[in-house]
Design a protein around this motif. Structure first.
Motif, PDB file in Angstrom:
ATOM      1  N   VAL A 107       4.051  -7.296   7.595  1.00 53.54           N
ATOM      2  CA  VAL A 107       3.561  -7.288   6.857  1.00 53.54           C
ATOM      3  C   VAL A 107       2.010  -6.387   6.379  1.00 53.54           C
ATOM      4  O   VAL A 107       1.461  -7.000   6.835  1.00 53.54           O
ATOM      5  N   SER A 108       1.812  -5.247   6.712  1.00 52.24           N
ATOM      6  CA  SER A 108       0.466  -5.411   5.838  1.00 52.24           C
ATOM      7  C   SER A 108      -0.761  -6.042   5.782  1.00 52.24           C
ATOM      8  O   SER A 108      -0.384  -6.727   4.041  1.00 52.24           O
ATOM      9  N   THR A 109      -1.971  -6.628   6.003  1.00 51.99           N
ATOM     10  CA  THR A 109      -2.321  -7.343   5.175  1.00 51.99           C
ATOM     11  C   THR A 109      -3.224  -7.116   4.230  1.00 51.99           C
ATOM     12  O   THR A 109      -3.558  -7.907   3.095  1.00 51.99           O
ATOM     13  N   ASP A 110      -3.057  -5.631   4.166  1.00 50.13           N
ATOM     14  CA  ASP A 110      -3.442  -5.194   2.881  1.00 50.13           C
ATOM     15  C   ASP A 110      -2.383  -5.084   1.793  1.00 50.13           C
ATOM     16  O   ASP A 110      -3.368  -4.894   0.388  1.00 50.13           O
ATOM     17  N   LYS A 111      -1.595  -5.585   2.015  1.00 48.47           N
ATOM     18  CA  LYS A 111      -0.198  -5.683   0.689  1.00 48.47           C
ATOM     19  C   LYS A 111      -0.836  -7.348   0.273  1.00 48.47           C
ATOM     20  O   LYS A 111       0.165  -7.684  -0.650  1.00 48.47           O
ATOM     21  N   PRO A 141      -1.425   0.187  -3.811  1.00 49.26           N
ATOM     22  CA  PRO A 141      -2.887  -0.164  -4.145  1.00 49.26           C
ATOM     23  C   PRO A 141      -2.517  -1.394  -5.419  1.00 49.26           C
ATOM     24  O   PRO A 141      -3.350  -2.003  -5.981  1.00 49.26           O
ATOM     25  N   ASP A 142      -2.272  -0.264  -6.638  1.00 47.26           N
ATOM     26  CA  ASP A 142      -2.025  -0.758  -8.029  1.00 47.26           C
ATOM     27  C   ASP A 142      -0.771  -0.634  -8.314  1.00 47.26           C
ATOM     28  O   ASP A 142      -0.539  -0.636  -9.703  1.00 47.26           O
ATOM     29  N   ALA A 143      -0.304  -1.504  -7.359  1.00 48.20           N
ATOM     30  CA  ALA A 143       1.167  -2.091  -8.128  1.00 48.20           C
ATOM     31  C   ALA A 143       0.591  -3.381  -8.546  1.00 48.20           C
ATOM     32  O   ALA A 143      -0.327  -4.113  -8.418  1.00 48.20           O
ATOM     33  N   GLU A 144       2.217  -3.928  -9.636  1.00 51.53           N
ATOM     34  CA  GLU A 144       1.485  -5.609 -10.534  1.00 51.53           C
ATOM     35  C   GLU A 144       2.195  -6.414  -8.659  1.00 51.53           C
ATOM     36  O   GLU A 144       3.419  -5.733  -8.525  1.00 51.53           O
ATOM     37  N   PRO A 145       1.556  -6.964  -8.349  1.00 55.53           N
ATOM     38  CA  PRO A 145       1.535  -8.093  -7.843  1.00 55.53           C
ATOM     39  C   PRO A 145       2.504  -9.285  -8.087  1.00 55.53           C
ATOM     40  O   PRO A 145       3.015  -9.653  -8.761  1.00 55.53           O
TER      41      PRO A 145
END
Length: 209
Positions: A107-111, A141-145
């Motif tokens: 899993v990318s740390t960007d996420k 990037p714009d998703a609800e976490p």
């Protein structure tokens, strides 16, 4: 399980097992071996399954204990090996080990962000709150976490956690203000994060991006 091809892991399990034997009891060695199997077997799963599997295992396997009791310090950020050695940790430790485990599964740390929040105590209508840390996951990037919390094993979207108010978050990329989408500061501002990353590396966990 036998693996027919080499599988890269940022966790140097040979070193981690050796240090576990030197520093801790036999149950620590067993848990390190469990973590190795967990991470290896999770690498090919869809990301949603990785989140669920890692979150459930860590919440089930470790106890929540405050730093003052566990480390005789007001605020101590433990490495994954230290948490495994104690079989316990506080909210920062849960978030850190989940972050590093998911990073290792691909899993990318960007996420991923380690998110400081104010948590309402006693329900959403409570006026009493305390500092808390969770791991948040952004599919885009714009998703609800999604919120991975040591207090609630169910992974819920942020809109279903009205008891949590974001303060700031961080990852390898930088520090994010509130629920901001772009870093507002360098991780150089977070001495505890930089310190635990260095201690992780000494333990045998390559945490470079």
């Amino acid at each position: 399980m036998l693996w027919a091809f080499p599988v890269f892991s940022a966790w140097d399990f040979d070193r981690l097992l050796k240090l576990a034997q030197q520093r801790y009891a036999a149950n620590t060695v067993k848990t390190v071996a469990e973590m190795q199997q967990l991470l290896l077997s999770s690498k090919t799963l869809p990301e949603a399954d990785k989140l669920k599997r890692i979150n459930e295992y860590i919440n089930r396997r470790f106890q929540f204990v405050e730093d003052q009791i566990l480390w005789n310090q007001a605020d101590y950020w433990a490495t994954p090996l230290e948490m495994i050695g104690k079989s316990a940790g506080d909210c920062e430790d849960f978030a850190i080990i989940k972050y590093m485990a998911l990073k290792d599964t691909g899993v990318s740390t960007d996420k991923l962000r380690l998110s400081y929040v104010k948590a309402k105590i006693g329900g959403t209508n409570s006026t009493i709150s305390q500092a808390h840390m969770v791991l948040t996951y952004y599919s885009e990037p714009d998703a609800e976490p999604l919120v991975l919390d040591n207090l609630i094993s169910e992974i819920r979207p942020a809109s279903r956690r009205p008891d949590l108010t974001p303060v700031f978050s961080f990852n390898h990329e930088g520090v994010f203000a509130g629920s901001g989408k772009q870093p507002s500061a360098s991780i150089d501002r977070l001495s505890r994060w930089k310190d635990v990353l260095l201690r992780m590396q000494a333990d045998g966990i390559d945490n470079k991006e």
